[in-house]
Scaffold this motif. Structure first.
Motif, PDB file in Angstrom:
ATOM      1  N   SER A  81       0.868  -0.968  -0.172  1.00  0.00           N
ATOM      2  CA  SER A  81       0.128  -0.160   0.003  1.00  0.00           C
ATOM      3  C   SER A  81       0.957   1.001   0.060  1.00  0.00           C
ATOM      4  N   GLY A  82       1.983   1.308   0.653  1.00  0.00           N
ATOM      5  CA  GLY A  82       2.691   2.338   0.753  1.00  0.00           C
ATOM      6  C   GLY A  82       3.526   2.654  -0.369  1.00  0.00           C
ATOM      7  N   LEU A  83       3.689   1.639  -1.155  1.00  0.00           N
ATOM      8  CA  LEU A  83       4.510   1.676  -2.416  1.00  0.00           C
ATOM      9  C   LEU A  83       3.571   1.963  -3.730  1.00  0.00           C
ATOM     10  N   GLY A  84       2.366   2.291  -3.413  1.00  0.00           N
ATOM     11  CA  GLY A  84       1.383   2.712  -4.408  1.00  0.00           C
ATOM     12  C   GLY A  84       0.453   1.397  -4.991  1.00  0.00           C
ATOM     13  N   ALA A  85       0.365   0.290  -4.396  1.00  0.00           N
ATOM     14  CA  ALA A  85      -0.478  -0.744  -4.760  1.00  0.00           C
ATOM     15  C   ALA A  85      -1.893  -0.451  -4.709  1.00  0.00           C
ATOM     16  N   PRO A  86      -2.810  -0.916  -5.183  1.00  0.00           N
ATOM     17  CA  PRO A  86      -4.208  -0.599  -5.071  1.00  0.00           C
ATOM     18  C   PRO A  86      -4.946  -1.353  -3.929  1.00  0.00           C
ATOM     19  N   VAL A  87      -4.372  -1.095  -2.756  1.00  0.00           N
ATOM     20  CA  VAL A  87      -4.776  -1.837  -1.454  1.00  0.00           C
ATOM     21  C   VAL A  87      -4.431  -0.816  -0.349  1.00  0.00           C
ATOM     22  N   ALA A  88      -5.600  -0.873   0.644  1.00  0.00           N
ATOM     23  CA  ALA A  88      -5.603   0.162   1.685  1.00  0.00           C
ATOM     24  C   ALA A  88      -4.582  -0.217   2.965  1.00  0.00           C
ATOM     25  N   THR A  89      -3.888   0.506   3.333  1.00  0.00           N
ATOM     26  CA  THR A  89      -3.396   0.102   4.599  1.00  0.00           C
ATOM     27  C   THR A  89      -4.059  -0.168   5.631  1.00  0.00           C
ATOM     28  N   ALA A  90      -5.414   0.053   5.752  1.00  0.00           N
ATOM     29  CA  ALA A  90      -6.365  -0.228   6.793  1.00  0.00           C
ATOM     30  C   ALA A  90      -6.522  -1.967   6.655  1.00  0.00           C
ATOM     31  N   THR A  91      -6.486  -2.353   5.444  1.00  0.00           N
ATOM     32  CA  THR A  91      -6.622  -3.709   5.114  1.00  0.00           C
ATOM     33  C   THR A  91      -5.634  -4.640   6.016  1.00  0.00           C
ATOM     34  N   GLY A  92      -4.356  -4.132   5.856  1.00  0.00           N
ATOM     35  CA  GLY A  92      -3.335  -4.769   6.291  1.00  0.00           C
ATOM     36  C   GLY A  92      -3.281  -4.753   7.816  1.00  0.00           C
ATOM     37  N   LEU A  93      -3.669  -3.503   8.538  1.00  0.00           N
ATOM     38  CA  LEU A  93      -4.089  -3.465   9.914  1.00  0.00           C
ATOM     39  C   LEU A  93      -4.998  -4.352  10.146  1.00  0.00           C
ATOM     40  N   HIS A  94      -6.109  -4.548   9.528  1.00  0.00           N
ATOM     41  CA  HIS A  94      -6.940  -5.441   9.901  1.00  0.00           C
ATOM     42  C   HIS A  94      -6.632  -6.942   9.888  1.00  0.00           C
ATOM     43  N   MET A  95      -5.848  -7.145   9.175  1.00  0.00           N
ATOM     44  CA  MET A  95      -5.478  -8.564   8.827  1.00  0.00           C
ATOM     45  C   MET A  95      -4.422  -8.840  10.241  1.00  0.00           C
ATOM     46  N   LEU A  96      -3.431  -7.692  10.578  1.00  0.00           N
ATOM     47  CA  LEU A  96      -2.722  -7.856  12.048  1.00  0.00           C
ATOM     48  C   LEU A  96      -3.712  -7.972  13.204  1.00  0.00           C
ATOM     49  N   SER A  97      -4.513  -6.846  13.173  1.00  0.00           N
ATOM     50  CA  SER A  97      -5.334  -6.871  14.379  1.00  0.00           C
ATOM     51  C   SER A  97      -6.352  -7.825  14.721  1.00  0.00           C
ATOM     52  N   VAL A  98      -7.194  -8.384  13.616  1.00  0.00           N
ATOM     53  CA  VAL A  98      -8.132  -9.486  13.819  1.00  0.00           C
ATOM     54  C   VAL A  98      -7.830 -10.728  13.611  1.00  0.00           C
ATOM     55  N   SER A 103      -3.910 -11.881  12.818  1.00  0.00           N
ATOM     56  CA  SER A 103      -2.895 -12.487  13.491  1.00  0.00           C
ATOM     57  C   SER A 103      -3.000 -12.432  14.906  1.00  0.00           C
ATOM     58  N   LEU A 104      -3.366 -11.296  15.675  1.00  0.00           N
ATOM     59  CA  LEU A 104      -3.582 -11.188  17.121  1.00  0.00           C
ATOM     60  C   LEU A 104      -4.734 -11.795  17.563  1.00  0.00           C
ATOM     61  N   GLY A 105      -5.849 -11.750  16.936  1.00  0.00           N
ATOM     62  CA  GLY A 105      -7.148 -12.290  17.531  1.00  0.00           C
ATOM     63  C   GLY A 105      -6.766 -13.779  17.432  1.00  0.00           C
ATOM     64  N   LEU A 106      -6.133 -14.388  16.480  1.00  0.00           N
ATOM     65  CA  LEU A 106      -6.063 -15.740  16.453  1.00  0.00           C
ATOM     66  C   LEU A 106      -4.815 -16.374  17.403  1.00  0.00           C
ATOM     67  N   ALA A 107      -3.872 -15.403  17.418  1.00  0.00           N
ATOM     68  CA  ALA A 107      -2.727 -15.757  18.383  1.00  0.00           C
ATOM     69  C   ALA A 107      -2.888 -15.782  19.682  1.00  0.00           C
ATOM     70  N   VAL A 108      -3.967 -14.753  20.291  1.00  0.00           N
ATOM     71  CA  VAL A 108      -4.401 -14.624  21.365  1.00  0.00           C
ATOM     72  C   VAL A 108      -5.060 -15.700  22.010  1.00  0.00           C
ATOM     73  N   ALA A 134     -13.683 -25.351  17.610  1.00  0.00           N
ATOM     74  CA  ALA A 134     -14.637 -24.508  17.295  1.00  0.00           C
ATOM     75  C   ALA A 134     -14.271 -23.016  17.161  1.00  0.00           C
ATOM     76  N   ALA A 135     -13.566 -22.608  18.552  1.00  0.00           N
ATOM     77  CA  ALA A 135     -13.464 -21.064  18.634  1.00  0.00           C
ATOM     78  C   ALA A 135     -12.189 -20.828  17.753  1.00  0.00           C
ATOM     79  N   VAL A 136     -11.174 -21.607  17.468  1.00  0.00           N
ATOM     80  CA  VAL A 136     -10.353 -21.476  16.395  1.00  0.00           C
ATOM     81  C   VAL A 136     -10.923 -21.134  14.822  1.00  0.00           C
ATOM     82  N   ALA A 137     -11.847 -22.177  14.689  1.00  0.00           N
ATOM     83  CA  ALA A 137     -12.376 -22.039  13.283  1.00  0.00           C
ATOM     84  C   ALA A 137     -13.209 -20.820  13.217  1.00  0.00           C
ATOM     85  N   LEU A 138     -14.036 -20.262  14.260  1.00  0.00           N
ATOM     86  CA  LEU A 138     -14.764 -19.212  14.151  1.00  0.00           C
ATOM     87  C   LEU A 138     -13.824 -17.897  13.986  1.00  0.00           C
ATOM     88  N   MET A 139     -12.672 -17.907  14.869  1.00  0.00           N
ATOM     89  CA  MET A 139     -11.709 -16.580  14.791  1.00  0.00           C
ATOM     90  C   MET A 139     -11.261 -16.862  13.292  1.00  0.00           C
TER      91      MET A 139
END
Length: 405
Positions: free
Chosen positions: A296-313, A315-320, A344-349
């Motif tokens: 995203s920072g290099l101009g690709a047609p993707v929002a930075t927020a999408t990467g942040l959501h992948m990290l927050s929901v 990566s961290l949601g599943l890791a926790v 079931a919890a892992v599948a839902l996450m």
């Protein structure tokens, strides 16, 4: 007589099952917060908080995910893991209740977005993290150990980030608050990278040999802190040079370290065990999140927020959740034989993460607009299922617990 009475009361508090060690108290508290907050925001308030005006609702939501749910999870993990690593007595009873008491006011205010109370609950939130910092530092000082000092350093930085966010809100610097919220999320990714480097050794070895008599898996020493180090460099660059392309290239480098770490899960069919696969997928989501941020920072047609959501929901949601499952069994004296609620919890996450991200990538367009509420419902269900299945374990630990050194 008064002293004896107080001592007796303290002893009774310390003997309560949930107050024997930090994770037994804070993991269910974190799960309860994770379960209820999104449901209240999406159903009762419809994403608009009733008492907020200048501070955007999405910043309140992000803050409560990071410092609320993940903050409580961090407190539970560190107050249990650090005493185990240093062979010192864990915090119990009133020490844990004090920590919980400092954490709670911010969650009540954050749930409603009460701007008038930003300052006082900012004080309690910073006090919570400062006390957690002391709980981590004190055993290290007692043992004169620097081996796990990085955790103390990062808790201190986490507290400073919270202080900065509250100050930015109070002075109307909303853009700065947004930057600091992203920095706080990245700091938690550092915690994730450091913790997985330690937890994964136990999880994989028990997956390969459930008896625990042998340890066939040995991690590559070069990978132990590589991801955490690269994420740290990215965090500094992103905060110091937000308009430069340098953080984007560093995000790509951070992504590469997480993808490289996937080699740790090349262990044959044992990788399909839920506790192993959950950590592997969380690691892959971390790599994907940083990849999207960099592109995203290099101009690709993707929002930075999408990467942040992948990290927050994702990566961290599943890791926790994976840490909750592993520690919830090991620290109550049980083997890693997972109940159905864990699967079931892992599948839902995983579903919550996919639903949240795909529409933002142009996939699953029929979900656009619906994906916010659906993802929140799946997220809440994941933590709710875990809580229903594991609270009886936490309330009734067996005689001998086994940690995750």
């Amino acid at each position: 007589m008064t002293i004896a009475l107080l001592q007796g009361t303290d002893a009774s508090v310390r003997r309560h099952p949930l107050l024997v060690e930090g994770l037994l108290l804070f993991f269910p508290v974190a799960a309860l917060h994770a379960m209820l907050s999104p449901l209240i925001w999406t159903t009762l308030f419809v994403f608009a908080l009733p008492y907020t005006h200048a501070i955007p609702s999405h910043q309140w939501h992000a803050h409560e995910m990071i410092f609320g749910t993940y903050g409580a999870a961090l407190a539970g993990f560190l107050t249990s893991a650090v005493p185990e690593w240093t062979d010192t007595q864990p915090r119990r009873g009133r020490d844990l209740l004090l920590l919980l008491g400092l954490w709670l006011p911010g969650r009540i205010v954050g749930l409603l977005g009460i701007e008038a109370l930003v300052f006082p609950v900012g004080v309690t939130d910073v006090a919570f993290l400062s006390l957690l910092f002391w709980y981590v530092l004190k055993p290290l000082l007692e043992r004169r150990s620097t081996r796990h000092a990085s955790f103390a350093i990062w808790v201190g930085l986490f507290a400073l980030a919270e202080l900065g966010i509250r100050a930015a809100w109070l002075t109307g610097r909303i853009d700065l608050a947004g930057q600091l919220l992203q920095t706080s999320l990245i700091i938690f990714l550092v915690f994730f990278a450091l913790a997985v480097a330690r937890i994964n050794i136990v999880v994989i070895n028990l997956a390969l040999d459930p008896s625990g008599e042998t340890t066939p898996y040995r991690p590559h020493p070069g990978r132990q802190n590589l991801a955490a180090g690269m994420v740290s460099i990215y965090a500094v660059a992103a905060l110091a040079f937000p308009h430069s392309t340098a953080p984007s290239y560093l995000a790509l480098a951070a992504a590469a370290t997480f993808f490289d770490r996937l080699a740790e899960w090349f262990i044959g069919m044992a990788v399909l065990k839920t506790q192993v696969l959950a950590l592997a997928i969380a690691n892959a989501f971390a790599g994907g999140g940083f990849l999207l941020i960099g592109l995203s920072g290099l101009g690709a047609p993707v929002a930075t927020a999408t990467g942040l959501h992948m990290l927050s929901v994702g990566s961290l949601g599943l890791a926790v959740l994976a840490v909750f499952i592993v520690a919830g069994l090991r620290h109550t004296g049980r083997s890693l034989v997972l109940p159905w609620q864990a699967h079931a919890a892992v599948a839902l996450m995983v579903c919550a993460s996919i639903v949240r991200i795909l529409p933002e990538l142009g996939l699953g367009p029929s979900l656009t607009g619906l994906h916010y509420g659906l993802s929140a419902a799946l997220w809440s269900a994941a933590y709710g299922v875990w809580l229903a299945g594991f609270l009886p374990f936490l309330m009734n630990p067996m005689n001998e617990a086994h940690g995750c050194k």
